[in-house]
Design a protein around this motif. Structure first.
Motif, PDB file in Angstrom:
ATOM      1  N   ASN A 129      -1.405   3.609   7.372  1.00 52.98           N
ATOM      2  CA  ASN A 129      -1.604   2.592   6.339  1.00 52.98           C
ATOM      3  C   ASN A 129      -1.720   1.178   6.907  1.00 52.98           C
ATOM      4  O   ASN A 129      -1.972   0.250   6.149  1.00 52.98           O
ATOM      5  N   LYS A 157      -3.169  -0.477   3.820  1.00 51.58           N
ATOM      6  CA  LYS A 157      -3.440   0.321   2.628  1.00 51.58           C
ATOM      7  C   LYS A 157      -2.151   0.544   1.851  1.00 51.58           C
ATOM      8  O   LYS A 157      -1.131   0.929   2.426  1.00 51.58           O
ATOM      9  N   ALA A 159       0.079   2.698  -0.161  1.00 58.26           N
ATOM     10  CA  ALA A 159       0.173   4.155  -0.254  1.00 58.26           C
ATOM     11  C   ALA A 159       0.202   4.660  -1.691  1.00 58.26           C
ATOM     12  O   ALA A 159      -0.056   5.838  -1.945  1.00 58.26           O
ATOM     13  N   ASN A 162      -3.616   2.880  -3.312  1.00 59.78           N
ATOM     14  CA  ASN A 162      -4.779   3.068  -2.438  1.00 59.78           C
ATOM     15  C   ASN A 162      -5.639   1.822  -2.320  1.00 59.78           C
ATOM     16  O   ASN A 162      -6.789   1.900  -1.872  1.00 59.78           O
ATOM     17  N   TYR A 164      -6.489  -1.953  -0.615  1.00 57.70           N
ATOM     18  CA  TYR A 164      -6.402  -2.488   0.734  1.00 57.70           C
ATOM     19  C   TYR A 164      -6.152  -3.995   0.697  1.00 57.70           C
ATOM     20  O   TYR A 164      -6.712  -4.709  -0.145  1.00 57.70           O
TER      21      TYR A 164
END
Length: 275
Positions: A129, A157, A159, A162, A164
């Motif tokens: 991530n 990212k 988790a 999702n 960014y």
């Protein structure tokens, strides 16, 4: 009802555990840390005004002169007595099988005052991530100093959602090698650090760097840069091992970044080329 509360508590716990470090860095840099600036500046100004009246200007002048000489010698060097400061720039590391960034002035293979352009790129990996990229370029017009630019793009990212988050970190520096030996060079950098995205703030930066060419075709380099933006630290540390093959190399290393409160740790792998 109990199940609903458990789900809410669990979701909140997961959200906190996967909270975005990049967003935290950007928010802190935007808000800044000015709580101590006014008190420290007022206390320093009052103390300096009290001490200034009791200065012995004769002794102070000698002290300043000595300090300037030591500072100049330690940062620039004495070109009258240190022959290594005239060592010419190498075509590229290990071009002759033994020289690093510099070759001895009396070496049989010489190319005079070369102009060199070094480019390298490294992929940064912390976990699935949190990752990024580091592009570095150095323009060397001769052996005396060079100009360096670093561009890091950090990506994180979330988790859960999702989504960014990105952080763009730029470092622009003038670099000087205080020591220019065949197998070792050590120097400093001065410049500026800029954080892009929605932060868009700049701070003064300074740092140290070194390269060691210990084994044939293998070298190790490290660099540290310190800066402050809006009263908060934006620092970087990197260390790498490089395997050189003609005018290009492959690298494996580690980078540590401190951007405001959060810390970032990355394994790195990449490659570079000398023009």
């Amino acid at each position: 009802m109990k199940n609903t509360l458990l789900v809410i508590l669990l979701s909140l716990t997961l959200h906190n555990s996967f909270s975005q470090k990049i967003d935290k860095s950007k928010n802190e840099l935007k808000s800044g840390n000015t709580s101590n600036s006014s008190s420290s500046s007022s206390s320093s100004s009052s103390s300096s005004s009290r001490n200034s009246s009791s200065n012995d200007f004769g002794l102070a002048g000698l002290f300043v002169e000595g300090l300037l000489y030591v500072s100049f010698y330690s940062t620039i060097g004495d070109y009258r007595s240190e022959n290594h400061l005239y060592n010419p720039l190498s075509k590229y590391p290990y071009f002759d099988g033994e020289s690093g960034n510099f070759q001895k002035e009396n070496d049989s293979i010489q190319y005079g005052n070369l102009m060199r352009f070094d480019v390298e790129n490294h992929f940064l990996y912390s976990n699935n991530n949190l990752f990024g990229n580091h592009l570095k370029a150095k323009f060397r017009p001769f052996q005396y100093f060079y100009i360096q630019g670093d561009y890091r793009e950090l990506i994180e990212k979330n988790a859960i959602t999702n989504n960014y988050s990105n952080l763009s970190l730029f470092q622009f520096n003038v670099a000087y090698d205080r020591i220019r030996f065949k197998k070792f060079n050590l120097g400093w950098t001065l410049g500026a650090t800029y954080v892009g995205n929605d932060v868009q703030k700049t701070g003064f930066s300074y740092g140290l760097h070194t390269d060691v060419f210990a084994i044939k075709n293998i070298s190790f380099n490290s660099a540290m840069i310190w800066s402050r933006i809006n009263g908060l630290p934006v620092n970087s540390f990197e260390i790498r091992g490089k395997y050189h093959k003609q005018n290009y190399f492959f690298a494996l290393g580690y980078e540590h970044l401190k951007i405001a409160t959060p810390n970032y740790n990355y394994m790195t792998f990449g490659a570079g080329i000398y023009f």
